[in-house]
Design a protein around this motif. Structure first.
Motif, PDB file in Angstrom:
ATOM      1  N   GLY A 353       0.833  -1.163   0.215  1.00  0.00           N
ATOM      2  CA  GLY A 353      -0.228  -0.240  -0.218  1.00  0.00           C
ATOM      3  C   GLY A 353       1.098   1.333   0.070  1.00  0.00           C
ATOM      4  N   PRO A 354       0.118   2.698  -0.311  1.00  0.00           N
ATOM      5  CA  PRO A 354       1.035   4.210  -0.153  1.00  0.00           C
ATOM      6  C   PRO A 354       1.336   4.016   1.128  1.00  0.00           C
ATOM      7  N   GLY A 355       3.217   4.587   1.319  1.00  0.00           N
ATOM      8  CA  GLY A 355       3.039   5.122   2.077  1.00  0.00           C
ATOM      9  C   GLY A 355       3.696   4.830   2.841  1.00  0.00           C
ATOM     10  N   SER A 356       5.048   5.217   4.239  1.00  0.00           N
ATOM     11  CA  SER A 356       6.323   4.329   4.218  1.00  0.00           C
ATOM     12  C   SER A 356       4.884   4.561   5.916  1.00  0.00           C
ATOM     13  N   ILE A 357       5.528   3.062   6.859  1.00  0.00           N
ATOM     14  CA  ILE A 357       5.298   3.129   7.892  1.00  0.00           C
ATOM     15  C   ILE A 357       6.030   4.328   8.901  1.00  0.00           C
ATOM     16  N   GLU A 358       7.255   4.998   8.656  1.00  0.00           N
ATOM     17  CA  GLU A 358       8.113   5.575   9.543  1.00  0.00           C
ATOM     18  C   GLU A 358       6.572   7.140   9.779  1.00  0.00           C
ATOM     19  N   GLN A 359       5.537   6.985   8.783  1.00  0.00           N
ATOM     20  CA  GLN A 359       5.093   8.451   9.374  1.00  0.00           C
ATOM     21  C   GLN A 359       3.591   7.961   9.672  1.00  0.00           C
ATOM     22  N   ALA A 360       3.751   6.580   9.855  1.00  0.00           N
ATOM     23  CA  ALA A 360       1.991   6.062  10.466  1.00  0.00           C
ATOM     24  C   ALA A 360       2.578   6.571  12.052  1.00  0.00           C
ATOM     25  N   HIS A 361       1.076   6.852  12.935  1.00  0.00           N
ATOM     26  CA  HIS A 361       0.984   7.158  14.028  1.00  0.00           C
ATOM     27  C   HIS A 361       1.607   8.467  14.515  1.00  0.00           C
ATOM     28  N   LYS A 362       2.499   9.252  13.642  1.00  0.00           N
ATOM     29  CA  LYS A 362       3.187  10.058  14.172  1.00  0.00           C
ATOM     30  C   LYS A 362       2.551  11.410  14.252  1.00  0.00           C
ATOM     31  N   PRO A 363       3.367  12.799  14.772  1.00  0.00           N
ATOM     32  CA  PRO A 363       2.443  13.955  14.826  1.00  0.00           C
ATOM     33  C   PRO A 363       2.818  14.026  12.603  1.00  0.00           C
ATOM     34  N   ASP A 364       1.608  14.910  12.666  1.00  0.00           N
ATOM     35  CA  ASP A 364       1.991  15.157  11.261  1.00  0.00           C
ATOM     36  C   ASP A 364       2.056  14.174  10.042  1.00  0.00           C
ATOM     37  N   GLU A 365       1.461  13.234  10.230  1.00  0.00           N
ATOM     38  CA  GLU A 365       1.147  12.249   9.312  1.00  0.00           C
ATOM     39  C   GLU A 365       0.927  12.628   8.010  1.00  0.00           C
ATOM     40  N   TYR A 366       1.842  11.799   6.936  1.00  0.00           N
ATOM     41  CA  TYR A 366       1.507  12.560   5.717  1.00  0.00           C
ATOM     42  C   TYR A 366       1.714  11.598   4.849  1.00  0.00           C
ATOM     43  N   VAL A 367       0.870  11.711   3.432  1.00  0.00           N
ATOM     44  CA  VAL A 367       1.135  10.695   2.200  1.00  0.00           C
ATOM     45  C   VAL A 367       2.524  11.382   1.150  1.00  0.00           C
ATOM     46  N   GLU A 368       2.777  10.996   0.976  1.00  0.00           N
ATOM     47  CA  GLU A 368       2.878  11.313  -0.459  1.00  0.00           C
ATOM     48  C   GLU A 368       2.344  11.623  -1.975  1.00  0.00           C
ATOM     49  N   LEU A 369       2.063  12.328  -3.023  1.00  0.00           N
ATOM     50  CA  LEU A 369       1.255  12.224  -4.035  1.00  0.00           C
ATOM     51  C   LEU A 369       1.845  11.211  -5.111  1.00  0.00           C
ATOM     52  N   ALA A 370       3.081  10.554  -4.932  1.00  0.00           N
ATOM     53  CA  ALA A 370       3.775  10.353  -5.578  1.00  0.00           C
ATOM     54  C   ALA A 370       3.261   8.399  -5.270  1.00  0.00           C
ATOM     55  N   GLN A 371       2.643   8.645  -4.248  1.00  0.00           N
ATOM     56  CA  GLN A 371       2.787   7.407  -3.856  1.00  0.00           C
ATOM     57  C   GLN A 371       1.393   7.123  -4.186  1.00  0.00           C
ATOM     58  N   LEU A 372       0.643   7.745  -3.642  1.00  0.00           N
ATOM     59  CA  LEU A 372      -1.210   7.944  -3.393  1.00  0.00           C
ATOM     60  C   LEU A 372      -1.052   7.583  -5.643  1.00  0.00           C
ATOM     61  N   GLN A 373      -0.582   8.000  -6.601  1.00  0.00           N
ATOM     62  CA  GLN A 373      -0.702   7.591  -8.271  1.00  0.00           C
ATOM     63  C   GLN A 373       0.079   6.608  -8.230  1.00  0.00           C
ATOM     64  N   ALA A 374       1.202   6.149  -7.379  1.00  0.00           N
ATOM     65  CA  ALA A 374       1.967   4.577  -8.053  1.00  0.00           C
ATOM     66  C   ALA A 374       0.682   3.813  -7.612  1.00  0.00           C
ATOM     67  N   CYS A 375      -0.188   4.378  -6.106  1.00  0.00           N
ATOM     68  CA  CYS A 375      -1.229   2.683  -5.596  1.00  0.00           C
ATOM     69  C   CYS A 375      -2.475   2.658  -6.756  1.00  0.00           C
TER      70      CYS A 375
END
Length: 391
Positions: A353-375
């Motif tokens: 799936g899209p996004g990095s687990i490194e961003q999960a659960h953190k403040p300012d959690e984000y997903v990159e646009l490129a990841q959604l496009q790849a998904c």
């Protein structure tokens, strides 16, 4: 058009505060209404108290077939934002540069948003196999919701050829993860004034003995294995992470509560691990406590469990997802998903799936646009692969 719809869907999903302590029904009903408007009937599987629900929907094959095909799985709940220093409202999707910020944007509403945005396109695609959407509740608190849905589907004889769990993997293929097992322990001793220590039974001190035994088991796993070097932590782990007890410094405590978890490698029986803990309690700790107080007892109850996942490399879904993601690497992770539940029900499963687990659960959690496009590209090609006789 689809890409714009993906962002609209993500904006809508993030706006629902589906922190696990809250109901997810507003989000589920919103999705159900949207699918209904497209002629897709969604079935809800509610929690025992009715406050939450899983959603399951099928985009049928061109001949109306509902059996077989691939399940796209995602959880709708998110972790709390309490005390986290967010730079923007966590429940308002906010774009800064090439990143989309918001609670759940990465884990894992991004995957759900892309899947929902593609529904109109996928309905028009002539497929010989169906595609299914499975949205769950309470994944973040121990995968409590998905079993309600999976068990009901299995009982009615539903059959699926594979499942893709869209947890954040940076669109790389994850073929295995550890199992998660959480237990709550209550140690009951006897209260007394601390000046009269022999008249009491100190629940905290006896709990400490059990906690140290759990630590000894953890050290044995680290020292002796078994090992799987494909994991970042290549052995089974055990930890005690919460504890409460005592009412005053001059009172022998009659109660101590703590929670522990262990994360077992695939193929390692969690029941055998727990049996070692139970045996220590039964054979060593309780007899010692009852020499002080006949009524002493220790209660251990399971709180949550998510089975390990280990996908078969020769499974059609594994080979298909590897081909679509152009990713031949063997990747295994320590965090858990609902993938093991689907596999346990006889449905071959992988995680991607899209996004990095490194961003999960953190403040300012984000997903990159490129990841959604790849998904989006990945799911479109996945659906197109269902035009054949089988995955």
């Amino acid at each position: 058009m689809t890409w714009h719809n993906s962002l609209q869907w993500l904006q809508a999903l993030v706006a629902f505060d589906t922190t696990s302590r809250n109901s997810n029904l507003a989000l589920i009903h919103h999705v159900q209404g949207a699918l209904d408007g497209l002629g897709v009937q969604a079935e809800l599987f509610h929690s025992p108290d009715g406050a939450k629900a899983n959603l399951f929907a099928t985009l049928p094959a061109q001949d109306g077939g509902m059996q077989g095909g691939v399940v796209l799985s995602g959880h709708t709940d998110v972790v709390p934002v309490d005390g986290q220093p967010w730079s923007s409202d966590p429940f308002t999707l906010t774009q800064r540069g090439d990143r989309l910020y918001g609670r759940g944007s990465c884990d894992m509403k991004g995957f759900i948003a892309v899947a929902l945005a593609l529904v109109p396109e996928l309905l028009a695609l002539p497929r010989r196999q169906p595609l299914h959407l499975a949205l769950s509740y309470d994944e973040e608190v121990g995968c409590m919701g998905a079993p309600v849905m999976i068990d009901a589907l299995v009982r009615r004889g539903a059959r699926f050829d594979g499942c893709v769990v869209g947890e954040p993997t940076s669109m790389q293929v994850v073929v295995a993860h550890k199992g998660i097992n959480v237990y709550r322990c209550r140690v009951h001793g006897r209260a007394a004034h601390s000046s009269l220590t022999p008249r009491g039974s100190n629940a905290i001190e006896h709990a400490a003995r059990l906690i140290c035994h759990i630590r000894d088991l953890a050290e044995a796993c680290a020292a002796n294995g078994p090992y799987d070097e494909c994991f970042d932590v290549p052995f089974t782990t055990l930890t005690t992470n919460e504890i409460r007890g005592g009412i005053a410094v001059n009172t022998i405590p009659d109660l101590c509560e703590f929670s522990y978890e262990f994360r077992n490698l695939p193929g390692m029986s969690p029941q055998r691990i727990q049996a070692q803990i139970d045996r220590y309690v039964r054979e060593q700790l309780l007899p010692r406590m009852r020499r002080e107080h006949e009524g002493a007892r220790i209660d251990i109850e399971p709180v949550a469990a998510a089975p390990a996942l280990e996908a078969a490399e020769d499974a059609a879904i594994t080979q298909l997802v590897r081909a679509l993601a152009a990713d031949p690497a063997t990747r295994k992770v320590a965090y858990g998903t609902e993938g093991g539940l689907f596999q346990q029900a006889g449905i071959p499963t992988v995680v991607c799936g899209p996004g990095s687990i490194e961003q999960a659960h953190k403040p300012d959690e984000y997903v990159e646009l490129a990841q959604l496009q790849a998904c989006e590209h990945f799911l479109r090609r996945l659906a197109q692969s269902l035009q054949g006789d089988g995955i």
